[in-house]
Design an enzyme around this catalytic site. Structure first.
Site, short mmCIF file in Angstrom:
data_model
loop_
_atom_site.label_atom_id
_atom_site.label_comp_id
_atom_site.label_asym_id
_atom_site.label_seq_id
_atom_site.Cartn_x
_atom_site.Cartn_y
_atom_site.Cartn_z
N GLU A 10 0.80 -1.23 0.00
CA GLU A 10 0.00 0.00 0.00
C GLU A 10 0.83 1.29 0.00
OE1 GLU A 10 -3.78 -0.03 2.27
OE2 GLU A 10 -3.11 -1.96 3.07
N THR A 26 -0.23 2.15 -8.26
CA THR A 26 -0.79 3.42 -8.72
C THR A 26 0.21 4.15 -9.61
OG1 THR A 26 -2.00 3.57 -6.62
CG2 THR A 26 -1.92 5.56 -7.97
N ARG A 52 -7.90 -0.36 -5.18
CA ARG A 52 -6.88 -1.11 -4.44
C ARG A 52 -7.04 -2.59 -4.72
NH1 ARG A 52 -2.12 -2.36 -2.73
NH2 ARG A 52 -2.05 -3.63 -0.86
#
Length: 351
Positions: free
Chosen positions: A43, A48, A175
């Site tokens: 994360e 991204t 996600r």
């Protein structure tokens, strides 16, 4: 001289010339293809960043591509709701509206991974607007919640529409934990940048070693906002401490002695929001800056990581980023590209 060689000698010379030609071609090709390895804990924003490269330097996401993210957006919403509802239960936070207790049961009956439509929009809206859930959201550092939860839940009217088509920002914020190794090559100024994204969770890191050969640059991502959070895999371990330990390991690996290290201190937008109410000094007592000062906080975090570098000859190239902001990543990667190309030219004695 060639006429004096025996047939065997002439054949050997021909083979040597072919080998030299191939080696020259390989050296030329090595200058044209650069391997960038994305590393960091789970994360931190690696996937991204890959999506942004596709938007900025690739073909982006057409309507069919974006449509394929619909179900993932819906699943992210249900995953966030489950986390919030379990958080309310564990933190003993009641609903303001007693009827929401029954509504929450309807949501908890849904398996997020199997969601293919958003049929409980009214129920979800009433749960999200409940002051009890908002109190729970403000205490999100005490449990696991995806960064995109508020973004999607605030956009429920748009996402719940029958003709909903995810936009680029929806795609960027989805996600999905990376498992395995994902490569994304793109051409830039007649050079192929081969970006390699690997899973950041502890269980995925054993696969990294297969990616370590011929790396031009390592891009290590740190989530600035994780200073007050704990790991999904180990709830007694601070996420930023884990990130620091991993960074220390990476920069001392022998595989990366000749590769440049670029440090992306990511999620600066989330840090700016969080630092107003969650004080860095509570988690890192050495911080001496003013409370609520995002600039002081991120500079302190940068120093913590820079101090982990044991080699004074090795330069670390830091950048503060927001991986969901396309213009920010466009600007940052332009600088990164120039750095990488200059270092690569030096390696081949071309500057």
């Amino acid at each position: 001289m060639a006429c004096c060689l025996s047939p065997e000698g002439q054949e050997q010379r021909r083979i040597n010339q072919l080998i030299e030609k191939e080696l020259k071609k390989d050296r030329k090709q090595a200058r044209r293809e650069l391997k960038l390895l994305l590393l960091g804990t789970g994360e931190s924003g690696k996937s991204t960043f890959i999506k942004q490269m596709r938007i900025i330097h690739g073909n982006g996401y057409n309507e069919a591509d974006r449509k394929s993210f619909r179900n993932l957006v819906f699943q992210n919403i249900y995953t966030a709701l489950h986390s919030l509802l379990h958080g309310m239960q564990n933190l003993q936070i009641p609903f303001e509206d007693p009827e929401n207790k029954e509504r929450s049961k309807l949501v908890l009956q849904v398996e997020p991974d199997r969601v293919e439509s958003l049929e409980q929009v009214d129920v979800i809206r009433k749960l999200w607007s409940d002051s009890g859930m908002q109190v729970c959201f403000e205490r999100r550092r005490e449990f696991q919640l995806t960064d995109s939860a508020k973004y999607y839940l605030d956009a429920l009217d748009r996402i719940g529409a029958p003709d909903y088509l995810p936009d680029t920002q929806d795609v960027l914020r989805v996600r999905v934990p990376t498992t395995g190794i994902i490569e994304y090559p793109f051409n830039l100024d007649k050079v192929v940048f081969r970006m390699v994204d690997v899973g950041g969770q502890r269980s995925e890191r054993r696969k990294w070693i297969h990616c370590f050969e011929n790396v031009t640059s390592t891009i290590f991502l740190v989530a600035l906002s994780e200073y007050d959070q704990v790991l999904v895999e180990s709830e007694d371990q601070n996420r930023m401490e884990e990130s620091k330990a991993l960074f220390r390991t990476i920069i001392t690996y022998p595989w990366f002695q000749n590769s440049s290290v670029i440090l992306f201190l990511n999620k600066k937008d989330l840090l700016e929001d969080k630092i107003k109410t969650s004080h860095l000094v509570d988690y890192f007592p050495d911080f001496a800056g003013p409370e609520g000062d995002a600039i002081a906080a991120r500079e302190f975090i940068l120093r913590m990581f820079a101090e982990l570098n044991p080699d004074p000859e090795k330069t670390i190239y830091p950048h503060f980023t927001c991986a969901t902001d396309t213009e920010n990543i466009r600007f940052v990667f332009a600088a990164v590209k120039d750095t990488i190309l200059q270092l690569n030219l030096k390696e081949y004695n071309l500057v």
